[in-house]
Design a protein around this motif. Sequence first.
Motif, PDB file in Angstrom:
ATOM      1  N   ALA A   1      51.232  59.413 -22.652  1.00  0.00           N
ATOM      2  CA  ALA A   1      51.910  59.240 -23.751  1.00  0.00           C
ATOM      3  C   ALA A   1      51.954  60.504 -24.580  1.00  0.00           C
ATOM      4  O   ALA A   1      52.964  60.969 -25.174  1.00  0.00           O
ATOM      5  N   ARG A   2      50.812  60.938 -24.486  1.00  0.00           N
ATOM      6  CA  ARG A   2      50.690  62.463 -25.270  1.00  0.00           C
ATOM      7  C   ARG A   2      51.455  63.406 -24.623  1.00  0.00           C
ATOM      8  O   ARG A   2      52.209  64.432 -25.234  1.00  0.00           O
TER       9      ARG A   2
ATOM     10  N   LEU B   1      52.227  57.884 -37.151  1.00  0.00           N
ATOM     11  CA  LEU B   1      52.699  57.263 -36.250  1.00  0.00           C
ATOM     12  C   LEU B   1      53.840  57.516 -35.075  1.00  0.00           C
ATOM     13  O   LEU B   1      54.727  58.057 -35.473  1.00  0.00           O
ATOM     14  N   GLU B   2      53.447  57.526 -33.999  1.00  0.00           N
ATOM     15  CA  GLU B   2      54.575  57.980 -33.012  1.00  0.00           C
ATOM     16  C   GLU B   2      55.328  56.478 -32.617  1.00  0.00           C
ATOM     17  O   GLU B   2      54.737  55.492 -31.989  1.00  0.00           O
ATOM     18  N   GLN B   3      56.523  56.793 -33.088  1.00  0.00           N
ATOM     19  CA  GLN B   3      57.440  55.532 -32.953  1.00  0.00           C
ATOM     20  C   GLN B   3      58.318  55.464 -31.771  1.00  0.00           C
ATOM     21  O   GLN B   3      59.049  54.727 -31.442  1.00  0.00           O
ATOM     22  N   ARG B   4      58.341  56.670 -30.966  1.00  0.00           N
ATOM     23  CA  ARG B   4      59.033  56.814 -30.002  1.00  0.00           C
ATOM     24  C   ARG B   4      58.559  55.868 -28.757  1.00  0.00           C
ATOM     25  O   ARG B   4      59.354  55.696 -27.827  1.00  0.00           O
ATOM     26  N   ILE B   5      57.317  56.046 -28.482  1.00  0.00           N
ATOM     27  CA  ILE B   5      56.763  55.746 -27.259  1.00  0.00           C
ATOM     28  C   ILE B   5      55.802  54.327 -27.828  1.00  0.00           C
ATOM     29  O   ILE B   5      54.984  54.579 -28.572  1.00  0.00           O
TER      30      ILE B   5
ATOM     31  N   GLN C   1      50.920  53.441 -30.635  1.00  0.00           N
ATOM     32  CA  GLN C   1      50.979  51.882 -30.786  1.00  0.00           C
ATOM     33  C   GLN C   1      50.589  51.375 -29.533  1.00  0.00           C
ATOM     34  O   GLN C   1      51.335  51.378 -28.670  1.00  0.00           O
ATOM     35  N   TYR C   2      49.577  50.402 -29.586  1.00  0.00           N
ATOM     36  CA  TYR C   2      49.165  49.625 -28.366  1.00  0.00           C
ATOM     37  C   TYR C   2      49.596  48.105 -28.541  1.00  0.00           C
ATOM     38  O   TYR C   2      49.076  47.423 -29.318  1.00  0.00           O
ATOM     39  N   ILE C   3      50.386  47.835 -27.568  1.00  0.00           N
ATOM     40  CA  ILE C   3      50.925  46.284 -27.754  1.00  0.00           C
ATOM     41  C   ILE C   3      50.541  45.584 -26.596  1.00  0.00           C
ATOM     42  O   ILE C   3      50.915  46.091 -25.216  1.00  0.00           O
TER      43      ILE C   3
ATOM     44  N   GLN D   1      46.642  66.915 -30.146  1.00  0.00           N
ATOM     45  CA  GLN D   1      46.620  67.052 -31.516  1.00  0.00           C
ATOM     46  C   GLN D   1      46.622  65.607 -32.479  1.00  0.00           C
ATOM     47  O   GLN D   1      46.503  65.311 -33.507  1.00  0.00           O
ATOM     48  N   GLN D   2      47.439  64.622 -31.536  1.00  0.00           N
ATOM     49  CA  GLN D   2      47.590  63.236 -32.494  1.00  0.00           C
ATOM     50  C   GLN D   2      46.295  62.509 -32.476  1.00  0.00           C
ATOM     51  O   GLN D   2      45.736  62.180 -31.358  1.00  0.00           O
ATOM     52  N   ALA D   3      46.069  61.730 -33.511  1.00  0.00           N
ATOM     53  CA  ALA D   3      44.772  60.711 -33.426  1.00  0.00           C
ATOM     54  C   ALA D   3      45.327  59.632 -32.472  1.00  0.00           C
ATOM     55  O   ALA D   3      46.462  59.052 -32.486  1.00  0.00           O
TER      56      ALA D   3
END
Length: 648
Positions: A321-322, A63-67, A271-273, A264-266
Amino acid sequence: MNSVGLDPLAYSLRIGPGLSRLVLLLALALSMGLLWLLAGAGLRQLEERLGAQVWSLLPEQELEQRINIIAIDEKSLAEIGPWPWPRQTLARLADKLSQAGVSQQIYDIVFPERRPGDGQLVRSLRQGNALIAQIPLLNSAEPLRAGSMTHPLSGTRCHPALPISANYLASHQSLGELPKGHIAAPVDADGRVSRQPPLVCVEGQVYPSLALAAVLQAAGIERTGIRLEAEPGLLAPSWTLSLEAYPGLKIPLDAEANLRVPYQQAPAAFQYIPAADVLHDRIDPALLRGSWALVGVTAFGLGDLVVTPHGSRTPGVELQARLMAGLLDARLPYSPRLAPLYQLLLGLCYAGLLWGLAARRGRLAAWGLPLAALLLPLTALLLHWQALLSAQLWLGWLAPAGFGLLAATALGLLEHGYTRTERQRLFTNLSSYLPAEVARDIAYNQPSGSLEAERRQMTLLCADLRNFAAYGESRPPEESAALLHGFFIRAAEIIEAQGGGIQEYRGDALLACWPGAEAEAAEAALDAARQLQDMVQGLFVGAPPPGLEPLALGVGIEQGPVLVGSLGPAHRRAHSMLGDTLTIVLRIEKLTADLAQPILLGESAAASLQYQGLQSQGSYLLDGLRTPHQLYAPAQQEATGQHLRLVS
């Protein structure tokens, strides 16, 4: 014109297999280069699509938590209202994000028009340490200059490698004081977005991308001291973007100064809010605290969707984001300078492997080359994927894969042609010595050490030159051989014209056969015997040497069962015909001299002809047999028998 020059296989046979393989491989290499020049766009599109497919097959799930992506999605539109939202609503969203403790707000949104509430929005965005987007229109033929492009790099000139745009869509001057970054990205021929230029020149000024501007702002780096340079080394990219204030960050670019988007990230790693949840305080502030809030439109009807390796409806905000995640991690895929050299070396390895397989011939080539046509392209693709996953290196795969596929296929066809030609040549040579069906069996089947024979109904004809041994004793061997050669050629023509075939040549005699034991086969054999007698009388013209009897021909015919096949060990086989019918026809032919009849038929052949036009010669006990056999001669031979002297 020489037909060999028009037949590639015949030409390859002429120059030899080794040289023909070399010529073929060189021709294929040149063809691949020409194909790349003529259809390069389509081939590069295929290489991009399959080369990036590994990101969707083996994506990173962490999980990408920075963005955090603050999505203006269908849910938010249903609750807040249609897009575009009032400036006051957007200002309230920025305030909510600031209150949640986000470290930076990045808006993948352009505000080209002046609207009520712009001042309130600017104050909220400045308080939230925000960036907004602007769009240089790359490759746009229609003039468009909406809004005002602001916040270029300081002290950085337009490099010749950088993309240039004279058209743009930017935010209104009322938002001019807000930092900005561009979100322009070229679209591939198949609609995919795989690259983005981190820098774009507009009216002589260099503008950074939104992702790069976000990294600079988060690191507190001024927009200065950014250089585009070419670093030495085979592993170096075509261009490198470096920052004086951030020595550890070197951004690899391709020859067009584009940054490859890291996929490379799924998609599930981001996280979509929903923006509505932020506005209505339905989100735990801890989820947002200290992160970057990337605000963008994701609703399907608003059109900000792009094609990526992960799908055909990826929100454009996810690309930003990527890019940001890739810049933060310094994990950006790129194509090194050695990529063409790597592809060349891989192609040479493929050529050497295929050469070795083809040179071995036999089963190894027959099975190995088709298998290589499947495995070599797959290997090139897997090597490319491995380098991309492990080292972020885009090496390319299509050129060596295409060469391997074409070379393996072409060499396989060449070897198949060689094999067929050699087998045909072997069959042709064997059929000169053996019956066609026996030659075909030898040429196309493996030898066996077992008895292989079958019972058949046949009509047999045995023809023997009389007095030839005495003739050969008094003449040079070359003359005797020429005479016998001429006799065998004419005899074979007559027998084959009557539907028969030569079973074997025995010294100065021959054995011919017709399939079946019916009246048609007996009539054909009798017609052939009469033509052989006429041919012999025309062939042996002139008086014989002094003291020698004239040459003549005796012919025996009989029908019945025979055993036909091969016997002997696998390394030394012999084709044979066995049975009483064969013995009888050989003995009948021997009696033609004693009975002074050029042609004699056995009782089975005579019965098939219903004895028409035949005269009985009586019953005889043939040598080696215990049962007497009735013999018959054509009635018209009476006169002929008066002037023929047949000597045993």
